[in-house]
Design a protein around this motif. Structure first.
Motif, mmCIF file in Angstrom:
data_model
loop_
_atom_site.group_PDB
_atom_site.id
_atom_site.type_symbol
_atom_site.label_atom_id
_atom_site.label_comp_id
_atom_site.label_asym_id
_atom_site.label_seq_id
_atom_site.Cartn_x
_atom_site.Cartn_y
_atom_site.Cartn_z
ATOM 1 N N VAL A 22 39.811 42.270 48.291
ATOM 2 C CA VAL A 22 39.812 41.219 47.276
ATOM 3 C C VAL A 22 41.010 41.461 46.366
ATOM 4 C CG1 VAL A 22 38.524 40.191 45.365
ATOM 5 C CG2 VAL A 22 37.294 41.078 47.353
ATOM 6 N N THR A 23 41.835 40.425 46.188
ATOM 7 C CA THR A 23 43.008 40.525 45.318
ATOM 8 C C THR A 23 42.774 39.643 44.098
ATOM 9 O OG1 THR A 23 44.374 40.828 47.284
ATOM 10 C CG2 THR A 23 45.514 40.336 45.237
ATOM 11 N N ILE A 24 42.923 40.239 42.924
ATOM 12 C CA ILE A 24 42.661 39.523 41.672
ATOM 13 C C ILE A 24 43.906 39.526 40.792
ATOM 14 C CG2 ILE A 24 40.188 40.041 41.689
ATOM 15 C CD1 ILE A 24 40.775 42.227 39.546
ATOM 16 N N ASP A 25 43.944 38.598 39.862
ATOM 17 C CA ASP A 25 45.014 38.549 38.872
ATOM 18 C C ASP A 25 44.423 37.980 37.590
ATOM 19 O OD1 ASP A 25 47.517 38.865 37.805
ATOM 20 O OD2 ASP A 25 48.488 37.322 38.996
ATOM 21 N N LEU A 69 35.056 48.218 50.419
ATOM 22 C CA LEU A 69 35.516 47.156 49.533
ATOM 23 C C LEU A 69 36.742 47.656 48.783
ATOM 24 C CD1 LEU A 69 35.067 44.421 48.051
ATOM 25 C CD2 LEU A 69 33.608 45.670 46.450
ATOM 26 N N GLU A 70 37.816 46.879 48.849
ATOM 27 C CA GLU A 70 39.039 47.188 48.094
ATOM 28 C C GLU A 70 39.314 46.041 47.140
ATOM 29 O OE1 GLU A 70 42.525 47.786 50.447
ATOM 30 O OE2 GLU A 70 41.717 49.550 51.450
ATOM 31 N N VAL A 71 39.507 46.350 45.874
ATOM 32 C CA VAL A 71 39.884 45.352 44.877
ATOM 33 C C VAL A 71 41.204 45.803 44.289
ATOM 34 C CG1 VAL A 71 39.277 44.231 42.710
ATOM 35 C CG2 VAL A 71 37.491 44.763 44.370
ATOM 36 N N GLY A 72 42.197 44.906 44.287
ATOM 37 C CA GLY A 72 43.509 45.270 43.772
ATOM 38 C C GLY A 72 44.246 44.081 43.196
ATOM 39 N N SER A 73 45.444 44.365 42.685
ATOM 40 C CA SER A 73 46.301 43.316 42.129
ATOM 41 C C SER A 73 47.236 42.816 43.226
ATOM 42 C CB SER A 73 47.090 43.854 40.942
ATOM 43 O OG SER A 73 47.986 44.853 41.376
ATOM 44 N N PRO A 74 47.896 41.680 43.030
ATOM 45 C CA PRO A 74 48.720 41.088 44.079
ATOM 46 C C PRO A 74 49.979 41.871 44.442
ATOM 47 C CG PRO A 74 48.387 39.532 42.285
ATOM 48 C CD PRO A 74 47.778 40.816 41.878
ATOM 49 N N GLY A 75 50.527 42.664 43.533
ATOM 50 C CA GLY A 75 51.712 43.450 43.854
ATOM 51 C C GLY A 75 53.001 42.650 43.752
ATOM 52 N N LEU A 169 56.397 36.000 46.491
ATOM 53 C CA LEU A 169 57.496 36.525 45.702
ATOM 54 C C LEU A 169 58.255 37.499 46.593
ATOM 55 C CD1 LEU A 169 55.907 37.349 42.233
ATOM 56 C CD2 LEU A 169 57.460 35.491 42.784
ATOM 57 N N ALA A 170 59.571 37.448 46.540
ATOM 58 C CA ALA A 170 60.383 38.364 47.343
ATOM 59 C C ALA A 170 60.207 39.773 46.773
ATOM 60 C CB ALA A 170 61.845 37.950 47.312
ATOM 61 N N PRO A 171 59.926 40.748 47.629
ATOM 62 C CA PRO A 171 59.709 42.106 47.133
ATOM 63 C C PRO A 171 61.020 42.797 46.781
ATOM 64 C CG PRO A 171 59.452 42.052 49.503
ATOM 65 C CD PRO A 171 59.701 40.642 49.056
#
Length: 182
Positions: A22-25, A69-75, A169-171
């Motif tokens: 799950v990716t959150i912002d 379960l992994e929860v993280g930000s979009p990066g 977004l370009a990394p």
């Protein structure tokens, strides 16, 4: 559950082996005309912990089968999915993949090209979007550039959000910050 906790759900991915990612912002509000943009806030580890705990309870109650379960930000290569994402990251460099190959205006772009990297801008009509780039190779550090040299022309591709297969977004890694040099 995620939006109820005050976050935006950016992505939900279920992969083999029982991984649920799950990716959150944090929600973004467009600045009002005439007001300066508020400093951007970022998802913290504590935010991810809060969402993880709530989702663990919910998934147990709902009987959802998962192993991890992994929860993280979009990066730094955050996906752009909604109109608000495009508005938020206007002026940033993005990687764009179209559903079908098309050519670009203002240059000699192959008619079978479907991947582009350039700066995201609002098109002149105010409805469509465009990605603008130059095919000029980047200047190497220490290399002298003649002042007489003509810069390569800018090229632009205008697209509708319905034409997009994937946009991110370009990394671009710059240890002086994403906006350094602009």
């Amino acid at each position: 559950t995620v939006t109820g906790l005050g976050f935006d759900l950016v992505d939900l991915e279920r992969s083999a082996g029982g991984l649920l990612r799950v990716t959150i912002d944090l929600p973004w509000q467009a600045p009002q005309p005439g007001e300066p943009a508020a400093p951007e806030k970022f998802v913290t580890v504590e935010d991810c912990e809060t969402v993880t705990r709530q989702l663990q309870y919910l998934l147990e109650v709902e009987g959802v089968d998962y192993r991890r379960l992994e929860v993280g930000s979009p990066g730094i290569d955050r996906p752009l999915r909604h109109e608000a994402d495009y508005q938020r990251f206007q002026g940033e460099v993005i990687d764009l993949t179209l559903k079908a190959p098309i050519g670009a205006s203002g240059g000699a772009v192959a008619a079978n090209r479907e991947k582009f990297r350039g700066t995201l801008e609002r098109a002149a009509d105010g409805v469509m979007w465009q990605v603008v780039w130059s095919d000029e190779p980047p200047v190497k550090p220490g290399q002298r550039v003649s002042k007489k040299r003509e810069p390569a022309p800018l090229q632009a591709l205008t697209f509708a959000l319905g034409d997009v297969q994937q946009a991110r977004l370009a990394p671009i890694v710059n240890f002086k910050g994403r906006r350094a040099g602009s």
